[in-house]
Design a protein around this motif. Sequence first.
Motif, PDB file in Angstrom:
ATOM      1  N   LEU A   1      55.335  52.643  56.023  1.00  0.00           N
ATOM      2  CA  LEU A   1      55.477  54.101  55.887  1.00  0.00           C
ATOM      3  C   LEU A   1      56.460  54.446  54.782  1.00  0.00           C
ATOM      4  CD1 LEU A   1      55.579  55.638  59.499  1.00  0.00           C
ATOM      5  CD2 LEU A   1      54.085  56.334  57.631  1.00  0.00           C
ATOM      6  N   ASN A   2      57.595  53.764  54.771  1.00  0.00           N
ATOM      7  CA  ASN A   2      58.615  54.025  53.752  1.00  0.00           C
ATOM      8  C   ASN A   2      58.103  53.718  52.353  1.00  0.00           C
ATOM      9  OD1 ASN A   2      60.447  54.826  55.690  1.00  0.00           O
ATOM     10  ND2 ASN A   2      61.481  52.852  55.811  1.00  0.00           N
ATOM     11  N   LEU A   3      57.362  52.616  52.222  1.00  0.00           N
ATOM     12  CA  LEU A   3      56.797  52.252  50.924  1.00  0.00           C
ATOM     13  C   LEU A   3      55.787  53.293  50.458  1.00  0.00           C
ATOM     14  CD1 LEU A   3      56.269  48.403  51.377  1.00  0.00           C
ATOM     15  CD2 LEU A   3      57.766  49.500  49.693  1.00  0.00           C
TER      16      LEU A   3
ATOM     17  N   SER B   1      45.954  56.317  70.337  1.00  0.00           N
ATOM     18  CA  SER B   1      44.677  55.948  69.716  1.00  0.00           C
ATOM     19  C   SER B   1      44.223  56.956  68.667  1.00  0.00           C
ATOM     20  CB  SER B   1      43.591  55.811  70.799  1.00  0.00           C
ATOM     21  OG  SER B   1      43.423  57.050  71.479  1.00  0.00           O
ATOM     22  N   SER B   2      45.008  58.023  68.464  1.00  0.00           N
ATOM     23  CA  SER B   2      44.644  59.047  67.484  1.00  0.00           C
ATOM     24  C   SER B   2      45.181  58.680  66.112  1.00  0.00           C
ATOM     25  CB  SER B   2      45.213  60.406  67.919  1.00  0.00           C
ATOM     26  OG  SER B   2      45.068  61.348  66.880  1.00  0.00           O
ATOM     27  N   THR B   3      44.333  58.778  65.097  1.00  0.00           N
ATOM     28  CA  THR B   3      44.754  58.435  63.734  1.00  0.00           C
ATOM     29  C   THR B   3      45.226  59.665  62.949  1.00  0.00           C
ATOM     30  OG1 THR B   3      42.465  58.608  62.976  1.00  0.00           O
ATOM     31  CG2 THR B   3      43.268  56.413  63.568  1.00  0.00           C
ATOM     32  N   LYS B   4      45.440  60.780  63.646  1.00  0.00           N
ATOM     33  CA  LYS B   4      45.937  61.967  62.923  1.00  0.00           C
ATOM     34  C   LYS B   4      47.414  61.819  62.566  1.00  0.00           C
ATOM     35  CE  LYS B   4      47.154  64.995  66.844  1.00  0.00           C
ATOM     36  NZ  LYS B   4      46.903  66.305  67.456  1.00  0.00           N
TER      37      LYS B   4
ATOM     38  N   LYS C   1      47.834  55.659  62.027  1.00  0.00           N
ATOM     39  CA  LYS C   1      46.841  55.278  61.015  1.00  0.00           C
ATOM     40  C   LYS C   1      47.195  53.916  60.414  1.00  0.00           C
ATOM     41  CE  LYS C   1      44.162  57.538  57.375  1.00  0.00           C
ATOM     42  NZ  LYS C   1      43.010  57.795  58.245  1.00  0.00           N
ATOM     43  N   ILE C   2      48.483  53.712  60.165  1.00  0.00           N
ATOM     44  CA  ILE C   2      48.931  52.415  59.636  1.00  0.00           C
ATOM     45  C   ILE C   2      48.704  51.327  60.675  1.00  0.00           C
ATOM     46  CG2 ILE C   2      51.022  51.102  59.071  1.00  0.00           C
ATOM     47  CD1 ILE C   2      51.914  53.487  57.400  1.00  0.00           C
ATOM     48  N   ARG C   3      49.044  51.618  61.938  1.00  0.00           N
ATOM     49  CA  ARG C   3      48.901  50.611  62.996  1.00  0.00           C
ATOM     50  C   ARG C   3      47.443  50.260  63.254  1.00  0.00           C
ATOM     51  NH1 ARG C   3      50.726  53.287  67.007  1.00  0.00           N
ATOM     52  NH2 ARG C   3      48.810  53.561  68.206  1.00  0.00           N
TER      53      ARG C   3
END
Length: 443
Positions: free
Chosen positions: A136-138, A187-190, A195-197
């Motif tokens: 996330l930081n990258l 389980s939500s990619t919002k 989304k990363i996981r």
Amino acid sequence: MLPTELFREFIAKNSLFGHNDKILAAVSGGKDSVLMTHLLKTAGYNFGIAHCNFQLRGDEALADKAFVNNLASELNVPVHNIDFDTKKHAADEKVSIQMAARELRYQWFQQISRQHGYDVIALAHHQNDSIETILLNLTRGTGIAGLHGILPKNENQVRPLLFLSREEIDEIVQNNQLAYREDSSNSSTKYARNKIRLEVIPKLKELNPALEETFERNIEHFRGLEILLDQKLAELRKELITGDGDSIRIPVGKVKKLVPQRLLLYGLLDEFGFNESTVADIISCLDKHSGRTFESAGFILLLDRDDLVVSKKQIEPPAITINLGDHEAHYGNYRLSILHDDSPLIIKDNPMAVSIDTDLLIYPLTIRSWQQSDYFYPLGMKTRKKLSDFFIGLKIPLHQKKQVPLLVNGNGDIVWIGGFRPDNRYKVSTKTKKVTIFELYKL
């Protein structure tokens, strides 16, 4: 069988807490926090449980709360509960729901710790959480500090599960048949982290199945580099920075010799709130634009000819009025004493006091701060001088200019630059019959 010994070893290795410490475990009811709770119990630590209901998932959240309270009862440990109006907090503070939930829970954890005497707050982050944080930081842009992932200890917050990966936690929970609650929002990619996981890390693991082990080694390297950088910055602060917390100076000539320049200057200025973009702008102006200023939330940086001058932002005092007969006034951090005298007394060798020909004063007088168009006739001179040039000649930094009290006559003339120089037109002369003495005292 639970990895209790590995748990104890990780805690000891990272000095997270001791057996005499009282621990507040943040427990949502999910796999990670449930495993941490059982490990704290089997390892024999003194702990209590804290559970937050953010009131975002209706009956599901209520079931989580009931589960955690039952778990606390089974383990015979104290439990602390709170219900947050997360949506209202997000709207009031104009932040995202995720940020609102984070702010609310961490503030409450600290409050509970103070009230009930907990020494540390245990959070159930694991290796994959650290990987997600780095990615996330990258994605958003980061320095070295953003590459060390989640630290095992940060002040009174500890993370005793960082020796385990998500897959290892899943296996331990399954093998020990530990009951837990599944958060449907995971389980939500919002959400960016989800989304990363759910999408990014599986692809990376196709390239490197041992991704967790690789990141663990990388994190060690990054932490080592961060320590080296911190040591270098500590040396540079001693070598380059002069002054105190309100105003410091860094020689421009030495800034030009820094290698790598941008990284090290950012490190020196980071504590004053200057971001990397501003630091890049400062560097681009080092060989020109003397007198240019740069601002952070709480500080002003002046690019002087010889130094970078960093000063706390000062609140410009409001102008005040002095009426005939007043004997005292207050302006900013100053008290002004006003004395009327029949003898033509001249004040010498005290820049904080001045004698003015009373007959030349037009009331009401004003005390205010410097304005760009201001000018006066310095004592002993027949020609006028802009105050901005006068301040430059005295090398008065920008942040101090606005704090200098100016005594202004009723006709708009500047009578006295408080603490520096009176105006030649208002000096005591052989024709003077009465004087008014103004004296400033710094509060």
